[in-house]
Motif scaffolding. Sequence first.
Motif, short mmCIF file in Angstrom:
data_model
loop_
_atom_site.label_atom_id
_atom_site.label_comp_id
_atom_site.label_asym_id
_atom_site.label_seq_id
_atom_site.Cartn_x
_atom_site.Cartn_y
_atom_site.Cartn_z
N ASN A 320 0.84 -1.21 0.00
CA ASN A 320 0.00 0.00 0.00
C ASN A 320 0.87 1.26 0.00
O ASN A 320 0.59 2.22 -0.72
CB ASN A 320 -0.89 0.05 1.24
N LYS A 323 2.03 1.54 -3.46
CA LYS A 323 0.93 1.74 -4.42
C LYS A 323 0.33 3.14 -4.31
O LYS A 323 -0.02 3.75 -5.31
CB LYS A 323 -0.14 0.69 -4.07
N TYR A 324 0.19 3.63 -3.09
CA TYR A 324 -0.44 4.95 -2.90
C TYR A 324 0.61 6.06 -2.78
O TYR A 324 0.42 7.03 -2.06
CB TYR A 324 -1.38 4.93 -1.69
N ASP A 350 5.16 6.27 4.72
CA ASP A 350 5.41 6.64 3.31
C ASP A 350 5.21 8.13 3.13
O ASP A 350 4.66 8.82 4.00
CB ASP A 350 4.48 5.84 2.38
N ILE A 355 -4.13 10.26 3.59
CA ILE A 355 -5.55 9.91 3.73
C ILE A 355 -6.26 11.08 4.42
O ILE A 355 -5.74 11.61 5.41
CB ILE A 355 -5.70 8.63 4.59
N VAL A 363 -10.75 3.27 6.69
CA VAL A 363 -9.93 2.44 5.79
C VAL A 363 -9.73 1.01 6.30
O VAL A 363 -9.37 0.13 5.53
CB VAL A 363 -8.56 3.08 5.48
N TYR A 368 -13.72 -0.93 2.04
CA TYR A 368 -13.69 0.54 1.99
C TYR A 368 -12.47 1.01 1.20
O TYR A 368 -11.35 0.61 1.46
CB TYR A 368 -13.64 1.13 3.40
N ARG A 369 -12.70 1.86 0.21
CA ARG A 369 -11.62 2.47 -0.57
C ARG A 369 -11.88 3.98 -0.60
O ARG A 369 -13.01 4.41 -0.76
CB ARG A 369 -11.58 1.93 -2.00
N THR A 370 -10.85 4.78 -0.46
CA THR A 370 -11.06 6.23 -0.46
C THR A 370 -11.25 6.70 -1.91
O THR A 370 -10.89 5.99 -2.85
CB THR A 370 -9.86 6.98 0.14
N ALA A 373 -8.29 6.60 -4.19
CA ALA A 373 -7.78 5.31 -4.67
C ALA A 373 -8.35 4.94 -6.04
O ALA A 373 -7.98 3.92 -6.61
CB ALA A 373 -8.12 4.22 -3.66
N GLY A 378 -7.13 -2.53 -6.52
CA GLY A 378 -7.23 -2.95 -5.11
C GLY A 378 -8.62 -3.45 -4.83
O GLY A 378 -9.55 -3.20 -5.61
N SER A 379 -8.78 -4.19 -3.72
CA SER A 379 -10.08 -4.77 -3.39
C SER A 379 -10.70 -4.10 -2.17
O SER A 379 -11.86 -4.31 -1.88
CB SER A 379 -9.90 -6.26 -3.09
N GLY A 380 -9.93 -3.31 -1.44
CA GLY A 380 -10.46 -2.70 -0.22
C GLY A 380 -10.46 -3.66 0.95
O GLY A 380 -11.05 -3.38 2.00
N GLY A 382 -7.41 -5.33 2.05
CA GLY A 382 -6.07 -5.48 2.64
C GLY A 382 -5.98 -5.03 4.09
O GLY A 382 -5.53 -5.79 4.96
N LEU A 383 -6.45 -3.81 4.39
CA LEU A 383 -6.30 -3.29 5.75
C LEU A 383 -7.24 -3.98 6.74
O LEU A 383 -6.92 -4.10 7.92
CB LEU A 383 -6.54 -1.78 5.77
N SER A 407 1.59 8.83 4.94
CA SER A 407 0.89 8.10 6.02
C SER A 407 1.88 7.24 6.79
O SER A 407 2.86 6.75 6.22
CB SER A 407 -0.15 7.14 5.44
#
Length: 415
Positions: A320, A323-324, A350, A355, A363, A368-370, A373, A378-380, A382-383, A407
């Motif tokens: 993440n 990726k972000y 990072d 966020i 998150v 949940y994806r912001t 994103a 992504g699938s939302g 991971g976290l 973040s």
Amino acid sequence: MVRDDYENNGNIINSRLIELFNEGRDIQSILGETVKLLREYLDCEAVGIRVMDELGNIPYQAHTGFADHFIAKESPLCIRRDRCACIDISKGQYDPTSPHFTPYGSFHTNNLQSLGFIRDGMADGSYRGECVLWGWESFTLVPVKFGLRYYGLIHVVDNEKDKLTLGRIRFVENIAGQLGLYMQIVAAGEDKEKELSFLVKRIMHDMKQPLSSILMFAELINEEYSQDMDPELAGLLKRIVSNAGYMDKLVSSLGAFSDTLGRPDVQKDDIDLGVFVNELINDMSMQGYPGLKITVDDNLPIIRYPSLYLRRLLSNLISNAIKYSSDNSAPRVEIGCEEKNTYYQIFVSDNGMGIKDADVEQVFLPFYRTSSAKGIPGSGLGLSICKKIVESCGGNIWVYSQEGEGSTFYFTVPK
Ligand code: ADP
């Protein structure tokens, strides 16, 4: 209000019920909401849900549109004592060859008054037939079940003939299936997470097969006919392949999610965190991030943790962070640890897109994806997997973040 797209409406109601379930609402209020929604969408006289107790009574747990004295007379019904259509449906007894039953096991008629077998039963006293006496014409009883376990039924009635088409009954069956699932989870009680994990695995298993068929057929069409294909059609086909591919990934993420449920007793290993993190980073693909710099603290401790969980947790957080990283031409990721009295506090930091304050708590929720994103794969999940892992090992996870600045995700590991 008559709404005819029953497949779509079934999805709307089921989504609403999933929301209520996820909010932790008890089954009673979910049943209350279900009868209201069904009555509204079916535009019918009355809807009730009966749930069987351990003594075999099947009282109405939720109802709307029935007169109080009807409910008072019907609610004491017991499968050990009485004889009535509700009893047969609650026990899963039906005749698949009769036109009055669907393959799901629901009883239905649009002309209740003419049903000979009920009237005969009433005449010799073996059948109660309260509904016939009440004068309803359209009538259905849909079992609430999960697999071979029956929990009760949904009862829908209307005064008009021909009100309950097979499409409408199928719609009620769809909702009944969802309720059956909730009843199963609630019945599992203490083992709720284990049960959920089992269900997720079953759903995944059932979805994998049709999904790979969709992908295979779409690719076959592409190979065989792409030469003479209309460009618009080719574009649509490409979208089918890409959406099915995405769904395939989603199903696999669900598998990872279910692995973290109901397994608090998983075995722990002694792990040299520095070696572990460096090996993990070597295995990860950094393609597409040429300016990326990852720093790993030299003094990471030895911790006790299930190594498979730790791998999943850190690779989610590190991937993440990469990726972000936004459009930053020099993305930086840092992995370190602060030692406290009774625990270690590990962080992955990072300098990416960050966020918004409003999203910081959310998150960690499944799916949940912001809005930032969008466009990043992504699938939302991971976290939410990370949260499950950390909490099941006795720790906490949180994030400090500033939009546009970066973040830092922290998680704790008990000593
Ligand atoms: P996914 O990355 O598959 O969408 P996650 O559950 O891992 O799902 O993350 C949930 C959401 O949290 C992401 O969609 C993204 O919006 C946000 N997010 C996670 N990690 C970061 C990060 N390091 N920087 C900015 N946003 C992040």
